[in-house]
Design a protein around this motif. Structure first.
Motif, PDB file in Angstrom:
ATOM      1  N   ARG A  31      -1.733  11.939  -2.906  1.00 29.16           N
ATOM      2  CA  ARG A  31      -2.763  11.126  -3.555  1.00 29.16           C
ATOM      3  C   ARG A  31      -2.210   9.759  -3.934  1.00 29.16           C
ATOM      4  O   ARG A  31      -2.910   8.753  -3.800  1.00 29.16           O
ATOM      5  CB  ARG A  31      -3.292  11.842  -4.789  1.00 29.16           C
ATOM      6  CG  ARG A  31      -4.175  13.004  -4.443  1.00 29.16           C
ATOM      7  CD  ARG A  31      -4.714  13.677  -5.681  1.00 29.16           C
ATOM      8  NE  ARG A  31      -5.582  14.790  -5.321  1.00 29.16           N
ATOM      9  CZ  ARG A  31      -5.958  15.733  -6.157  1.00 29.16           C
ATOM     10  NH1 ARG A  31      -5.526  15.704  -7.415  1.00 29.16           N
ATOM     11  NH2 ARG A  31      -6.742  16.705  -5.761  1.00 29.16           N
ATOM     12  N   GLY A  32      -0.977   9.713  -4.386  1.00 24.49           N
ATOM     13  CA  GLY A  32      -0.358   8.430  -4.714  1.00 24.49           C
ATOM     14  C   GLY A  32      -0.194   7.559  -3.483  1.00 24.49           C
ATOM     15  O   GLY A  32      -0.445   6.348  -3.521  1.00 24.49           O
ATOM     16  N   TRP A  33       0.205   8.159  -2.373  1.00 23.37           N
ATOM     17  CA  TRP A  33       0.370   7.409  -1.125  1.00 23.37           C
ATOM     18  C   TRP A  33      -0.975   6.874  -0.650  1.00 23.37           C
ATOM     19  O   TRP A  33      -1.077   5.727  -0.202  1.00 23.37           O
ATOM     20  CB  TRP A  33       0.992   8.312  -0.067  1.00 23.37           C
ATOM     21  CG  TRP A  33       1.278   7.620   1.218  1.00 23.37           C
ATOM     22  CD1 TRP A  33       2.351   6.831   1.502  1.00 23.37           C
ATOM     23  CD2 TRP A  33       0.470   7.642   2.395  1.00 23.37           C
ATOM     24  NE1 TRP A  33       2.250   6.367   2.794  1.00 23.37           N
ATOM     25  CE2 TRP A  33       1.118   6.848   3.365  1.00 23.37           C
ATOM     26  CE3 TRP A  33      -0.729   8.259   2.728  1.00 23.37           C
ATOM     27  CZ2 TRP A  33       0.594   6.653   4.626  1.00 23.37           C
ATOM     28  CZ3 TRP A  33      -1.246   8.058   3.994  1.00 23.37           C
ATOM     29  CH2 TRP A  33      -0.593   7.263   4.918  1.00 23.37           C
ATOM     30  N   LEU A  34      -2.029   7.707  -0.751  1.00 23.13           N
ATOM     31  CA  LEU A  34      -3.361   7.251  -0.354  1.00 23.13           C
ATOM     32  C   LEU A  34      -3.841   6.105  -1.244  1.00 23.13           C
ATOM     33  O   LEU A  34      -4.440   5.142  -0.755  1.00 23.13           O
ATOM     34  CB  LEU A  34      -4.363   8.408  -0.414  1.00 23.13           C
ATOM     35  CG  LEU A  34      -4.298   9.416   0.733  1.00 23.13           C
ATOM     36  CD1 LEU A  34      -5.322  10.514   0.499  1.00 23.13           C
ATOM     37  CD2 LEU A  34      -4.528   8.751   2.065  1.00 23.13           C
ATOM     38  N   ALA A  35      -3.573   6.190  -2.537  1.00 25.95           N
ATOM     39  CA  ALA A  35      -3.956   5.109  -3.448  1.00 25.95           C
ATOM     40  C   ALA A  35      -3.232   3.815  -3.080  1.00 25.95           C
ATOM     41  O   ALA A  35      -3.825   2.726  -3.113  1.00 25.95           O
ATOM     42  CB  ALA A  35      -3.658   5.503  -4.887  1.00 25.95           C
TER      43      ALA A  35
END
Length: 81
Positions: A31-35
């Motif tokens: 999720r952090g990478w997608l953000a």
């Protein structure tokens, strides 16, 4: 070997709990990478703002730096000021 079902149940639950923690950490990282990628895309497609007008202080500083460069070039060329 013992045939204690409590031992096997404890090992299975510990393994399942460990797997759950690994999956939760991986999901958080995903999720952090997608953000991060969403922010990069938004920054790339955002309209470019007009450059701000330089202030008087910054123009004076740039003129001073240009004068210093001119003097250094003259010294390097051997010209006497």
């Amino acid at each position: 070997m013992t045939q204690d079902p409590t031992l096997y149940l404890t090992l299975a639950l510990s393994g399942l709990a460990g797997l759950g923690m690994v999956v939760a950490a991986g999901l958080s990282g995903w999720r952090g990478w997608l953000a991060l990628k969403h922010q990069e895309l938004d920054a790339h497609h955002a309209p470019q703002a007009a450059p701000a007008m330089p202030t008087a202080a910054s123009r004076i500083e740039i003129a001073d730096l240009k004068e210093r460069i001119r003097k250094l070039e003259a010294i390097a060329a051997g010209v006497d000021l």
